[in-house]
Design a protein around this motif. Sequence first.
Motif, PDB file in Angstrom:
ATOM      1  N   GLU A  21     -10.721   8.690   2.852  1.00 14.50           N
ATOM      2  CA  GLU A  21     -10.648   7.386   3.390  1.00 14.50           C
ATOM      3  C   GLU A  21      -8.838   6.871   3.408  1.00 14.50           C
ATOM      4  N   GLY A  22      -8.319   6.880   2.288  1.00  9.81           N
ATOM      5  CA  GLY A  22      -6.759   6.494   2.025  1.00  9.81           C
ATOM      6  C   GLY A  22      -5.440   7.330   2.672  1.00  9.81           C
ATOM      7  N   VAL A  68       0.381  -0.937   0.240  1.00 14.71           N
ATOM      8  CA  VAL A  68       0.189   0.008   0.701  1.00 14.71           C
ATOM      9  C   VAL A  68       0.777   1.017  -0.146  1.00 14.71           C
ATOM     10  N   LEU A  69       1.663   0.969   0.637  1.00 17.95           N
ATOM     11  CA  LEU A  69       2.547   2.409   0.915  1.00 17.95           C
ATOM     12  C   LEU A  69       3.790   2.713  -0.156  1.00 17.95           C
ATOM     13  N   ALA A  70       3.794   1.778  -0.877  1.00 20.76           N
ATOM     14  CA  ALA A  70       4.602   1.820  -2.292  1.00 20.76           C
ATOM     15  C   ALA A  70       3.696   2.250  -3.205  1.00 20.76           C
ATOM     16  N   VAL A  71       2.220   2.090  -3.310  1.00 24.56           N
ATOM     17  CA  VAL A  71       1.492   2.550  -4.580  1.00 24.56           C
ATOM     18  C   VAL A  71       1.185   4.477  -4.225  1.00 24.56           C
ATOM     19  N   ALA A  72       1.316   4.427  -3.245  1.00 20.74           N
ATOM     20  CA  ALA A  72       1.144   5.804  -2.292  1.00 20.74           C
ATOM     21  C   ALA A  72       1.957   6.420  -2.619  1.00 20.74           C
ATOM     22  N   PHE A 117      -7.407   3.453  -3.160  1.00 19.93           N
ATOM     23  CA  PHE A 117      -7.101   4.346  -4.083  1.00 19.93           C
ATOM     24  C   PHE A 117      -8.278   4.371  -5.145  1.00 19.93           C
ATOM     25  N   ASN A 118      -8.235   5.122  -6.408  1.00 26.00           N
ATOM     26  CA  ASN A 118      -9.430   5.205  -7.440  1.00 26.00           C
ATOM     27  C   ASN A 118      -7.933   4.270  -8.732  1.00 26.00           C
TER      28      ASN A 118
END
Length: 310
Positions: free
Chosen positions: A60-61, A9-13, A48-49
């Motif tokens: 919210e993310g 999740v942090l990598a995608v963010a 994520f959208n």
Amino acid sequence: MNIRQFEYVLAVAEVRHFEWAAEKCFATQSTLSTMVSKFEEELGITIFNRKKKPVEITAEGEVIIEQIKAIQSQIGVLNELAKEFKGEVDGTLTLSVIPTIAPFLLPLFLQSFAEKFPQLQIEVREQTTGEITRLLKARELDIGILSLPINDPDLIEIPLYDEPFLLLDCGNRYANPVRPEALNPSDIWLMEEGHCMRTQIVTFCDLETRMATPPFNFNFKAGSIDSLLRFVKANNATTLLPYLATTAYSTVEMQKLREFQAPVPIRSVGLVVHRHFVKRRVLYFLEQEILKQVHPILPKTAEALLLNPV
């Protein structure tokens, strides 16, 4: 949910792209995408959208991601605690020092300190007080060396030494020792705003109330202590210098230095860490190494007046 999902999740963010995030995590895109989707399903929240390019983080993310960062930080603390209990000192130590301390203090202790921990990679930088405290509070920096006090409940301050200021009088205007009230504010050149040494000098010389017209039709505020010294010498001006900045001066240069009559201005230098910092063994040896190298050099200033930095 698990730690690997947090990492995904942090990598995608960070990169806002699932394929690039997978490469960053050394995973296939399908694996990463599936794990992130399962994490969202478990929470019942869309982080994520995926319809946007690059990927967008939902409102919210944003909140979830900040909480994941906090959890990851605490996991790092647990790992460091385990190493500390086992006497293992490795990995990376980040150390930041304000520019008016770094060039004079670091050469005294850094090499001998590093030799005590050969498995530890030490990264050292110069940064302002504001930037160091921000990074310490964000847990993005291990140790800062600053002028004290900082007065932040999230940070722990460890005093090291009190360092007196001397007057560098390149125009030979003042007797030695110099009376503080005899200083001409228009003749004192300073660091630019944001450096705590500037605040200390302004406070000591009462420059905010003793306004005066500068002798030049330009106003120079140095970004580094080296630039400050060059301009002061070139224009036969004056400035205040911390004692350690003068220890390598030649006999000729020493003749331009003036001591202060009491109360002598000094600054208190110390280590600053986050209150949850766990590398206590490293911190202890760093403190002891600095004390061993600096205390024999500094003069005794029992009657000095401590000026509080910002």
